[in-house]
Design a protein around this motif. Structure first.
Motif: not given
Length: 357
Positions: A311-335
């Motif tokens: 099932k799909v669950r949405g989580l809000p994040v904050t993008a710190l910066f993007e480099e070559e198609g990869q984004a570094v974010v802050q939020g509820a994600l832990e890895g």
């Protein structure tokens, strides 16, 4: 009566046959999505700049003889590598060589006269000690010796001056480098007033000179690490920023940045175009995911769609910066979470999905 029963039985069998042959209704297919796992690890924020490879300041010089005359010898051509002290060319040294020979002959004569005056003074002093000669004679001999020694010194200075004139007629490489250009050909005349004959540039190290905006320059300082990529050259080169100009270019409004790279093998060429990535900041532990996983939210922010138990669950994040198609974010994600990178747009919360690889 029998006919009626038979007819009813046929009708029942026909209805049963129709019911058994009708296709069963299937459930609608689930939305298909592709996911990747969120990673946690070191991340670097970089700035990519493009510029021209040049020799460091003071390591690109135009050499000129300091005496006028005809360029008698030119020993190098464009693109040739030379060593420090190597003679690259020579102006006719006829007058200078003659002057040197004359000065050397005068110096020899002055040296002989000085030795003779020294010996005469020594003999006179011995005679004075034995009362044979007068002290006045000794004083005169000492004066003559001093004059002879002074004449010898002047003659030696004239020799050194003549030798300098001869050396000024030669073009010697001040450092290891490559001949960038030849301005005067062998047999042509030079005026001795600084008219350049050859241009020499050092090739190790080389610097990438690039211009950045004032906002980008605020993120940079000398000592930052960088990697260089040049078309036609395999691999990358590591270097560091050595100067961020304190002034702004009046015409472009941009700021000059110099990034230095070792070039011991000479694979990098002066004048080539290069692209450098400067590391402006380091994150020791950052949450990283593909930029395609970021989804716009109704409040103007960003979020991601995570698949949990199909099932799909949405989580809000904050993008710190993007480099070559990869984004570094802050939020509820832990890895380790599975975020949707394809097919997740506009899926309602709690939707069932099919994950494809």
């Amino acid at each position: 009566m029998k006919n009626s029963l038979a007819l009813c039985l046929c009708l029942c069998l026909a209805v049963a046959a129709c019911k058994s042959s009708a296709p069963e209704e299937k459930a609608p297919p689930l939305p298909r999505v592709r996911v990747v796992q969120v990673r946690v690890g070191p991340a670097a924020r970089t700035l990519t700049v493009t510029g021209v490879l040049t020799a460091p300041p003071g390591r690109d010089v135009k050499l000129a003889p300091l005496v006028p005359g005809r360029l008698a010898r030119l020993l190098v051509s464009e693109g040739e590598r030379v060593r420090a002290g190597q003679v690259l060319g020579e102006v006719e040294t006829g007058p200078a060589s003659d002057e040197l020979q004359q000065a050397e002959a005068t110096a020899r004569e002055a040296g002989s006269a000085a030795r003779a005056a020294e010996a005469r003074r020594a003999r006179t002093e011995v005679l004075v000690e034995h009362g044979v000669a007068a002290r006045q004679d000794a004083e005169q001999d000492r004066s003559a010796e001093a004059a002879a020694l002074a004449a010898e010194q002047r003659a030696r200075a004239a020799v050194e001056l003549a030798r300098r004139k001869v050396r000024r007629s030669e073009l010697q490489a001040p450092f290891d480098g490559i001949v960038v250009a030849v301005f005067i050909r062998q047999g042509e005349s030079v005026d001795g007033s600084g008219q350049p004959v050859v241009e020499l540039a050092a090739t190790d190290p080389l610097e990438l000179r690039a211009f950045v905006t004032q906002a980008e320059a605020a993120r940079l300082h000398s000592g930052m690490q960088a990697t260089l990529l040049v078309e036609g050259v395999k691999g990358t080169r590591s270097g560091e920023a050595v100067m961020v100009s304190p002034s702004v270019d009046a015409q472009s409004g941009n700021v000059l940045v110099r990034i230095r790279f070792p070039n011991p093998e000479g694979e990098l060429r002066p004048g080539g175009i290069g692209r450098a990535r400067i590391v402006t900041s380091q994150e020791g532990s950052a949450v990283k995911l593909p930029s395609s996983a970021l989804l716009p939210l109704g409040d103007g922010g960003l979020g991601v769609a995570v698949v949990e138990g199909g099932k799909v669950r949405g989580l809000p994040v904050t993008a710190l910066f993007e480099e070559e198609g990869q984004a570094v974010v802050q939020g509820a994600l832990e890895g380790g979470e599975s975020v949707i990178v394809e097919g997740g747009y506009s899926l309602p919360e709690g939707s069932d999905v099919e994950v494809v690889r």
